[in-house]
Design an enzyme around this catalytic site. Structure first.
Site, mmCIF file in Angstrom:
data_model
loop_
_atom_site.group_PDB
_atom_site.id
_atom_site.type_symbol
_atom_site.label_atom_id
_atom_site.label_comp_id
_atom_site.label_asym_id
_atom_site.label_seq_id
_atom_site.Cartn_x
_atom_site.Cartn_y
_atom_site.Cartn_z
ATOM 1 N N HIS A 39 -10.868 -5.371 17.501
ATOM 2 C CA HIS A 39 -11.023 -6.824 17.373
ATOM 3 C C HIS A 39 -10.042 -7.446 16.377
ATOM 4 C CE1 HIS A 39 -14.516 -6.371 19.790
ATOM 5 N NE2 HIS A 39 -15.231 -5.764 18.871
ATOM 6 N N ILE A 97 -9.013 -8.055 20.968
ATOM 7 C CA ILE A 97 -9.907 -8.862 21.801
ATOM 8 C C ILE A 97 -11.041 -9.415 20.936
ATOM 9 C CG2 ILE A 97 -9.347 -7.524 23.865
ATOM 10 C CD1 ILE A 97 -12.068 -6.156 23.650
#
Lengths: 131, 159
Positions: A36, A51
């Site tokens: 992330h 993401i």
């Protein structure tokens, strides 16, 4: 004046995943999985770049219904399947439709699509209490 | 990714978490599109309900205090799920895990100072399309013993 809700009502909520949103959400939520927050680490495991945490997208679906019913504390249930990653610079459009109102509870189906029209959530349902 | 079904039924927790006012604010604002800076979690976008961040407005509102954004619950309720995924005996590489599905039920609002105790168990482990699926169910109770949040968490281990 309390508003009334009907089956078939629709609503729209648009949210932008700005460049550092996965990092802000990591700080707030504690989810610091490298996929992330680290584009290189995410590329190394085949994701093509970092993401957004799916749970942030879920939060936005919850937010959409909280705004629609006028009180976030009324949201009672959420269910989503994460069908496509949300990436920095994506804009997500949540479109909700009330599919049922029963026993003081509103059920809404939510679609969530990115700027290319791709679904990032599938089968998303949010329920809220109206009492 | 071969996962061993014998871990179905394994339990994790209890994990105890005290909800802090500033943590609630941070979470609400991170969801709500604020841009944090040194010393401030930032300003909410106009759509963000004052019940979530404005003490004065919240006191006059239906709950008498600021409440948590509903999915703030993931901050503590995720713990049994993350404990399962990082269980050394499970042998999962966490960077190969993506979040597949999520269900949360919110049975009551949460306020600053609430003390939440979360437990969870591995409800299912299966393979589909050469990927491994781990399903963990969780339950979080407040300091009065009331179940406030239940969750069903599905992690997908990519091959």
């Amino acid at each position: 004046m309390p508003r009334t809700f009907q089956t078939g009502d629709t609503f729209t909520h648009v949210r932008e995943c700005d460049r550092y949103r996965p990092i802000y959400y990591a700080g707030a939520s504690g989810d610091f999985n490298p996929i992330h927050i680290d584009p290189e680490a995410a590329k190394a495991v085949g994701l093509g770049g970092n993401i957004l945490q799916g749970l942030c997208t879920l939060g936005w679906a919850v937010e959409a219904v909280g705004v629609f019913v006028g009180d976030p504390g009324r949201v009672r249930r959420v269910r989503v399947r994460f069908s496509k990653p949300v990436r920095p610079e994506d804009t997500i459009t949540f479109q909700g439709k009330v599919t049922a109102i029963q026993d003081g509870r509103l059920t809404a189906e939510i679609s969530a699509t990115n700027q290319r029209g791709e679904d990032v959530l599938k089968g998303a349902v949010v329920e809220a209490s109206l009492e | 990714m071969a996962l061993d079904k014998r871990f179905i039924g394994r339990e994790y927790g209890p994990f105890v978490y005290t909800i802090g006012a500033e943590k609630l604010r941070e979470f609400t604002l991170a969801i709500g599109g604020a841009v944090p800076g040194a010393g401030t979690p930032g300003e909410p976008l106009p759509h963000v309900s004052p019940l979530l961040h404005d003490a004065q407005a919240a006191k006059a509102g239906p709950y008498g205090d600021v409440i948590a954004f509903p999915s703030f619950a993931v901050v503590f309720a995720i713990r049994p799920f993350s404990a399962a995924l990082s269980d050394p005996e499970m042998g999962i590489d966490i960077q190969r895990v993506v979040h597949g599905e999520q269900e949360l039920e919110f049975l009551d609002v949460m306020r600053p100072g609430d003390v939440m105790t979360s437990t969870g168990r591995i409800a299912d482990i299966y393979e589909k399309a050469r990927m491994g699926f781990v399903v963990v169910t969780t339950e979080s109770r407040n300091q009065h013993g009331k179940v406030v949040v239940t969750g069903t968490w599905t992690g997908v281990v990519r091959g």
